[in-house]
Design an enzyme around this catalytic site. Structure first.
Site, PDB file in Angstrom:
ATOM      1  N   TYR A   1       0.370  -1.275  -0.106  1.00 58.99           N
ATOM      2  CA  TYR A   1      -0.224   0.131  -0.016  1.00 58.99           C
ATOM      3  C   TYR A   1       0.768   1.413   0.622  1.00 58.99           C
ATOM      4  CZ  TYR A   1      -4.010  -2.689   1.533  1.00 58.99           C
ATOM      5  OH  TYR A   1      -4.916  -3.682   1.475  1.00 58.99           O
TER       6      TYR A   1
ATOM      7  N   GLY B   1     -17.651   1.031  -4.013  1.00 60.16           N
ATOM      8  CA  GLY B   1     -18.797   2.521  -3.843  1.00 60.16           C
ATOM      9  C   GLY B   1     -20.610   2.520  -4.779  1.00 60.16           C
TER      10      GLY B   1
END
Length: 320
Positions: free
Chosen positions: A58, A209
Site C-alpha cells: 500500500y 462504491g
C-alpha cells in the site's frame, strides 16, 4: 465495540475492522492527508476499534509507516494485520512474489516500517499457484515460531486453497471481499471457513462504491472503478437500478445506503467482521452506528432477493 474471536483459538478483536488502504496511494494518485489519517486511526483505537488492516504494498510502504506513527506509544491497543506478496511499479500491478526468500525479506521491512517486533496477523494477499501452498504457509509458520508473527491469515483464495492452507498450519482469519453485490463466496468458501472455525474479515462491503447510493452513470474517465466491468456501460445503469431498493430502505430506516450495506455484512454471522476503509474521522461515527442496525425478516428477505447471486451484472472484485 463488540468483539469477535479470530479462529477457534485466536484472539478477541473488534467486530468492526479499520481498513487503512485508502490512506495511501495504491493504484497511483496522491496519499490522503497524513495528519487526518493518523488522527482517524487513533480515534478508532480510542473507540475500541483495534483491528488495523494494512499491506506492505500500500503506497510502496507508505501505509505501514503511517500506521506505525499512529500506534507509536500504544502498541498494545492495536491488532495489526498485514498483507504481502503483491508487486506494484508506478501504480501498475505486476504480479505476485510468494517465494519463501521473498516473504522473509518482506516481513523484515514491514516490522521496521511499523516500528514493532511482531505482526499480529500476516497473510499472502493471494495465492496464484506459482509457489506451492505448503511452501507459502510453511514459511509463515516458521515466522510464527521465530516470534515475528502471531497468527496466520489468508486472503482472496478458494475453498480448496483454504483447506490446504489450514492443513499445513491453523488459519486464524480469511480476508475476502463480501457484500450484497458480491455473494459468490456463499457457495463454497464461507461454508468452508465456518466448518474449519476460521473468522472472515470481509472487505469491499459497499462493492467499491456501488452500494453507497452516490454513484451516477457514466463514471468519469479517471475513476479507478472503470477497471471493473460492473461499472461499465449498460452494466452500471442496470446495477444502479438494483441499488434503488437499498436507497429506499435506507430512507425508510433513517440511515445511509452505505450503512445498510455494512450492517448486512455484519448480520451474516458472529464470525464475520466488516472491514471498512476510511481515512477521515467524520466517517467513524456513521460506520460504528452501522454495526447497531438490525433488519426485520421482511427487510432481510427483500435485500437477499434483490441482491441474489448473479443479480449484479459484470465481473466481481476478483474478476474485474
Amino acid at each position: 465495540m463488540t468483539q469477535i474471536k479470530l479462529g477457534n483459538n485466536g484472539p478477541l478483536v473488534s467486530k468492526l475492522g479499520l481498513g487503512c488502504m485508502r490512506m495511501s496511494p495504491v493504484w497511483g494518485g496522491a496519499a490522503s492527508d497524513e495528519t487526518e489519517s493518523i488522527a482517524t486511526i487513533q480515534m478508532a483505537l480510542d473507540n475500541g476499534i483495534n483491528f488495523l488492516n494494512t499491506g506492505d504494498f500500500y503506497g510502496a510502504g507508505h501505509n505501514e509507516l503511517l500506521v506505525g506513527k499512529a500506534i507509536k506509544g500504544r502498541r498494545d491497543d492495536a491488532f495489526i494485520s498485514v498483507k504481502f506478496g503483491a508487486i506494484f511499479y508506478n501504480g501498475q500491478w505486476l504480479g505476485l512474489d510468494l517465494r519463501p526468500i521473498a516473504i522473509k525479506n518482506f516481513i523484515n521491512y514491514s516490522l521496521v516500517r511499523l516500528g514493532i517486533d511482531t505482526i499480529d496477523l500476516y497473510q499472502p494477499c493471494r495465492l496464484d499457484g506459482s509457489i506451492p501452498v505448503e511452501d507459502v504457509i510453511g514459511t509463515i509458520a516458521d515466522l510464527i515460531k521465530e516470534g515475528k508473527v502471531r497468527h496466520l491469515g489468508v486472503s482472496e483464495i478458494t475453498a480448496e486453497q483454504l483447506r490446504k492452507a489450514n492443513s499445513v498450519y491453523p488459519v486464524t482469519a480469511l480476508e475476502i471481499g463480501y457484500s450484497l453485490a458480491d455473494r459468490q463466496i456463499e457457495t463454497d468458501l464461507l461454508p468452508a471457513a465456518k466448518e474449519l472455525g476460521i473468522a472472515v474479515v470481509a472487505f469491499a462491503n459497499t462493492a467499491e462504491g456501488l452500494l453507497t447510493g452516490d454513484m451516477k452513470a457514466p463514471l468519469a474517465k479517471g475513476d479507478y472503478q472503470n477497471h471493473f466491468t460492473r461499472f461499465q456501460g449498460d452494466n452500471l445503469v442496470k446495477n444502479l437500478e438494483k441499488v434503488e431498493v437499498l436507497k429506499q430502505m435506507a430512507q425508510e430506516k433513517g440511515f445511509t445506503p452505505a450503512q445498510l450495506a455494512i450492517a448486512w455484512v455484519n448480520t451474516q454471522g458472529g464470525h464475520i467482521m466488516p472491514l471498512v476503509s476510511m481515512s477521515r474521522r467524520k466517517r467513524l461515527p456513521e460506520n460504528m452506528q452501522a454495526m447497531e442496525i438490525a433488519f426485520t425478516p421482511a427487510e432481510m428477505d427483500m435485500l437477499n432477493n434483490s441482491f441474489a447471486q448473479g443479480a449484479i451484472l459484470g465481473g466481481t472484485y476478483l474478476q474485474r
